[in-house]
Design an enzyme around this catalytic site. Sequence first.
Site, short mmCIF file in Angstrom:
data_model
loop_
_atom_site.label_atom_id
_atom_site.label_comp_id
_atom_site.label_asym_id
_atom_site.label_seq_id
_atom_site.Cartn_x
_atom_site.Cartn_y
_atom_site.Cartn_z
N SER A 183 -3.95 -39.42 -43.60
CA SER A 183 -3.54 -40.25 -42.47
C SER A 183 -4.54 -40.27 -41.32
CB SER A 183 -2.17 -39.79 -41.96
OG SER A 183 -2.18 -38.43 -41.63
N HIS A 211 0.51 -44.12 -46.47
CA HIS A 211 -0.52 -45.10 -46.13
C HIS A 211 -1.02 -45.86 -47.35
CE1 HIS A 211 -0.75 -43.70 -42.00
NE2 HIS A 211 -0.55 -42.51 -42.51
N LYS A 243 5.05 -48.17 -42.22
CA LYS A 243 3.65 -48.56 -42.18
C LYS A 243 3.50 -49.98 -42.74
CE LYS A 243 2.82 -44.10 -41.03
NZ LYS A 243 3.24 -42.74 -41.31
C1 PLP Z 1 3.91 -41.56 -40.99
C2 PLP Z 1 3.81 -40.51 -42.02
C3 PLP Z 1 4.92 -39.74 -42.38
C4 PLP Z 1 6.21 -39.79 -41.64
O1 PLP Z 1 6.93 -40.95 -41.91
P1 PLP Z 1 7.96 -41.48 -40.82
O2 PLP Z 1 8.80 -42.44 -41.56
O3 PLP Z 1 7.16 -42.08 -39.73
O4 PLP Z 1 8.74 -40.27 -40.36
C5 PLP Z 1 4.78 -38.86 -43.43
N1 PLP Z 1 3.61 -38.71 -44.07
C6 PLP Z 1 2.52 -39.41 -43.73
C7 PLP Z 1 1.25 -39.21 -44.49
C8 PLP Z 1 2.58 -40.33 -42.69
O5 PLP Z 1 1.50 -41.00 -42.32
#
Ligand code: PLP
Length: 397
Positions: A183, A211, A243
């Site tokens: 990320s 992602h 995302k």
């Molecule tokens: C954003 C993210 C999460 C968390 O997801 P949310 O739905 O925002 O709680 C978990 N793992 C990764 C790699 C992320 O980028």
Amino acid sequence: MSQESIESRFAPILAEREVAALTRRRPLATSAQTPEMQINGLQVVNFSSNDYLGLANHPKLKEALQSVDSLSYGSGAAHLVTGHHLEHHLLEDEIADWLGCERALLFSTGYMANLAVQQTLMQKGDWILADKLNHASLIDGARFSDADLKRYPHNDMQALEKRLKQAQAENRQCLIVTDGVFSMDGDFAPLDEIQALAKTYQAWLFVDDAHGFGAVGPHGQGTFEHFGLTPDDNTILMGTFGKAFGTSGAFVAGSEILIETLIQLARPYIYTTASSPINAKVTREALRLVQDADDARQQLQRHIQHFRDGAAQIGLTLWPSESAIQPIMIGDSQRALDWSDALKQQGYWVGAIRPPTVPKNTARLRVTLSASHTSEQIDGLLAALAQCADAFPSHSS
Ligand SMILES: *Cc1c(COP(=O)(O)O)cnc(C)c1O
């Protein structure tokens, strides 16, 4: 010993962070999530969001919102009580079909999905083998399980194999845990090698592809598709809707027995109110858009190449990232803030990512690209970055 006040304990901690340029501030958005936004009263082009396909403000999602008369906003209860609506159920089926898995299960957030999987599957004496750069929610998930957490250096397959050998000798069950696309760095986990190691040593494999899903792979089916791999029965997939899908929430996908186990035993699934059925309905529409987004994914790939070529010409230090996440290495936290502030003044919103989110002395600007950006906007960002490189010259040291 006298009791502390909240202030006496935390005021010094906050002051210390301020001095170290580590204070977090929440940028205030006063417009919809699109490339052009109003943030903190500034009109800017947003290069910080994870809306990789430009779906968050898509007219089709708004249309879906207009046909929800038969749905309540609130789900009213947890999934095991009366909160599990047909819209949740259909979304789960559609995700499973799309990924070719037996079943999928919705979670309110990706953070909770990551707590649930590790806490539920891993028992005392087991080992969780986790990449050092995994997302914070994966680290927390490992901490909340009874298993031992063993972290290996980023994408270091030799270190991973060494651990697996050791675990085999000690007859321990292992779960390998990795981001699909990292990320804060944007690079891929070498899933081909990781999957082969998992098979050889009979470890289970848990991939957080927050992602990846939507943005990565020719059809957006994530990092497995990118490598041309198929997950097996000992693989657990996690994806989020916040995302590339442009909505919110998350899912875990895998075998029938995996999903049934989570429904029966996962505390972060059982003891929480189901997300809004309206969110599930809108996310079903988002899934259709993701499935139809081959053109947008190609556009995104062109933008990534365009940005990398341009940044290399200016002499910026980029990561070896093929994804929409394109960090620019700065190093010092205050300098990262200076760059970020200068960019904002020129109309480009790029966040400075600092420790503890990333390792010490690796503060960076995290540029994220979206298919909904225009080439002109990317050129504008590159020009502004070139100005920063001139204004803050010791960057390359
Ligand atoms: C954003 C993210 C999460 C968390 O997801 P949310 O739905 O925002 O709680 C978990 N793992 C990764 C790699 C992320 O980028």
